[in-house]
Design a protein around this motif. Sequence first.
Motif, PDB file in Angstrom:
ATOM      1  N   ILE A   1      44.715  -0.638  18.072  1.00 22.89           N
ATOM      2  CA  ILE A   1      45.041  -1.321  19.329  1.00 22.89           C
ATOM      3  C   ILE A   1      45.764  -2.625  19.007  1.00 22.89           C
ATOM      4  O   ILE A   1      45.350  -3.393  18.135  1.00 22.89           O
ATOM      5  CB  ILE A   1      43.772  -1.595  20.152  1.00 22.89           C
ATOM      6  N   SER A   2      46.862  -2.863  19.705  1.00 19.23           N
ATOM      7  CA  SER A   2      47.672  -4.066  19.502  1.00 19.23           C
ATOM      8  C   SER A   2      46.816  -5.334  19.549  1.00 19.23           C
ATOM      9  O   SER A   2      45.968  -5.494  20.436  1.00 19.23           O
ATOM     10  CB  SER A   2      48.729  -4.135  20.608  1.00 19.23           C
TER      11      SER A   2
ATOM     12  N   LEU B   1      44.356  -6.243  22.633  1.00 21.84           N
ATOM     13  CA  LEU B   1      42.911  -6.176  22.377  1.00 21.84           C
ATOM     14  C   LEU B   1      42.087  -7.121  23.261  1.00 21.84           C
ATOM     15  O   LEU B   1      41.084  -6.695  23.857  1.00 21.84           O
ATOM     16  CB  LEU B   1      42.648  -6.455  20.895  1.00 21.84           C
TER      17      LEU B   1
ATOM     18  N   LEU C   1      36.185  -0.782  24.729  1.00 20.06           N
ATOM     19  CA  LEU C   1      36.367  -0.763  23.275  1.00 20.06           C
ATOM     20  C   LEU C   1      35.215  -0.032  22.587  1.00 20.06           C
ATOM     21  O   LEU C   1      35.428   0.767  21.667  1.00 20.06           O
ATOM     22  CB  LEU C   1      36.469  -2.196  22.733  1.00 20.06           C
TER      23      LEU C   1
ATOM     24  N   GLU D   1      43.616   7.266  24.212  1.00 23.26           N
ATOM     25  CA  GLU D   1      44.721   6.450  24.717  1.00 23.26           C
ATOM     26  C   GLU D   1      44.573   6.185  26.214  1.00 23.26           C
ATOM     27  O   GLU D   1      44.879   5.088  26.700  1.00 23.26           O
ATOM     28  CB  GLU D   1      46.054   7.152  24.462  1.00 23.26           C
TER      29      GLU D   1
ATOM     30  N   THR E   1      54.005  -4.314  18.087  1.00 20.18           N
ATOM     31  CA  THR E   1      52.735  -4.204  18.803  1.00 20.18           C
ATOM     32  C   THR E   1      52.668  -5.152  19.993  1.00 20.18           C
ATOM     33  O   THR E   1      51.687  -5.147  20.736  1.00 20.18           O
ATOM     34  CB  THR E   1      51.551  -4.477  17.855  1.00 20.18           C
TER      35      THR E   1
ATOM     36  N   ALA F   1      50.999  -0.817  22.859  1.00 24.13           N
ATOM     37  CA  ALA F   1      49.568  -1.150  22.913  1.00 24.13           C
ATOM     38  C   ALA F   1      48.768  -0.310  21.932  1.00 24.13           C
ATOM     39  O   ALA F   1      47.838  -0.786  21.286  1.00 24.13           O
ATOM     40  CB  ALA F   1      49.041  -0.940  24.335  1.00 24.13           C
ATOM     41  N   VAL F   2      49.131   0.965  21.821  1.00 26.73           N
ATOM     42  CA  VAL F   2      48.467   1.898  20.909  1.00 26.73           C
ATOM     43  C   VAL F   2      49.323   3.152  20.839  1.00 26.73           C
ATOM     44  O   VAL F   2      50.152   3.398  21.724  1.00 26.73           O
ATOM     45  CB  VAL F   2      47.034   2.242  21.393  1.00 26.73           C
TER      46      VAL F   2
ATOM     47  N   VAL G   1      52.497   3.191  25.607  1.00 23.75           N
ATOM     48  CA  VAL G   1      51.491   3.960  24.854  1.00 23.75           C
ATOM     49  C   VAL G   1      52.210   5.129  24.203  1.00 23.75           C
ATOM     50  O   VAL G   1      52.812   5.956  24.893  1.00 23.75           O
ATOM     51  CB  VAL G   1      50.363   4.452  25.789  1.00 23.75           C
TER      52      VAL G   1
ATOM     53  N   ILE H   1      42.287   3.333  26.971  1.00 17.93           N
ATOM     54  CA  ILE H   1      42.939   2.044  26.709  1.00 17.93           C
ATOM     55  C   ILE H   1      43.943   1.715  27.812  1.00 17.93           C
ATOM     56  O   ILE H   1      43.982   0.581  28.317  1.00 17.93           O
ATOM     57  CB  ILE H   1      43.614   2.079  25.322  1.00 17.93           C
TER      58      ILE H   1
END
Length: 442
Positions: free
Chosen positions: A358-359, A363, A371, A179, A293, A297-298, A278, A182
């Motif tokens: 991931i949203s 993304l 990624l 996380e 989403t 984000a995640v 997050v 990201i």
Amino acid sequence: MNKKFGFLMAALMITSLLLGACQPQVVTQEVIKTVEVEVPMEVITTVEVPMEVVTTVEVEKEVKESATLAIEHFSIIEGTTWSGAQDRAGKRIAEKYPNVTYVYREEVGPDLSVPYAEEMIAQGANIVVGNAEFMGMPLLEITDKYPDVYFGSIIASDLTTKRNFIRLFPRQYQALYLEGLIAGALTQTGNIGIVSAFPNVQVIRRTAGFYLGVMEAARILNKDVKVYVKYAGDWYLPTEEADIANTLVDQYNVDVITQQTDSGSPLDVAQSKGIWFVGKDMDTVGEYGWSSTDTVAVSFDTRWEVLYERIVKSFLSGEQNPETVMYLGMSDSMTLADGTVEYTVDLMNDGKVGIEAISPKALPLIPEEILTLVEQRRSQMIDGVWDPFFEHAFVSNGTGLELEGLPIPEKGTAVKPAGEMPTDEWLLSKFNFDLEGMQILE
């Protein structure tokens, strides 16, 4: 001369006969000595047999036909990520195992842990777990009173165990590291905020995992990123959590926010302010329908059932000496009743796992190298060949929590070098300092 010679010959003959007569006695003595040496050796060999028999008897177990798993939740279940995830775990265990029943109590404080436990034991519970350390530890007092019951408590920092008192926690820092990668890629202002509960080993350890991921992304992308932490004072304080989230956005210009608390308030603030959130502990979009989403984000999901399954299977097998410290991570898994294989912790958002969590909106904002790294590190942790706490050095920020006999290391102290894995005991009970560079707000 002839008489003397005859007398001498007679004497020699008599002597020879006497010597000959004595010789068999010498032989008899040697035989007796040989027998005395061999007999004890045979006795020692015979004595070893009963020792093997005793060992075999000790491993025999009384297999149980059924079990009742009782979880004491410190908070309400509905609308919480911590107790909500543990309640879901109990239900998933019961769904997979027809011979296992799940029961629970909510809002259990330390003064109610034992009374509720004894009430549920009287009703058939034989596995009783407190889902937080402060209210789970009192169960230790009744472990001898109920020797056939498994008791358990989540670990915050105290690692006390007994034969039938199990301690457990998931390696959430692994998912938090992903996380962090990201979040570090998403921030445009370079400011990330954490609404946190209070300084304790559990919070410090989990925050460290997230922070290491953020700093790794910042290094790769050549960004200057700061992480701000502000404490609410407890795990579930919706109003205070909302106030802190607003402060982080308004005063510190954070555009990505996360939490180490249990209410939905920080998410509400993120949605109202139009910044990224997050998540932690649970896929709140997929499970509760909280937000979407476009804001989340995640998130990561904690599958407590992976730990509970191990406890239940141990109990059903009749194990009298179960594993007393369980610290499971992404390399440990469980197959659900519907055949789904899930890891103890994993990225999860709107029902999707891994990189797909991931949203869709987030993304395109994340560089390809991040990624790729998220996907690579997740795969390596599932395979058990990589860990962020092995990879990175631990340097003290000079802030944290002073423990008995364990002061906070001075700022700049290299407590652990890169390429060395801390012991589980150290991670669970002695990690008492923030990592260098964290901004701890008053």
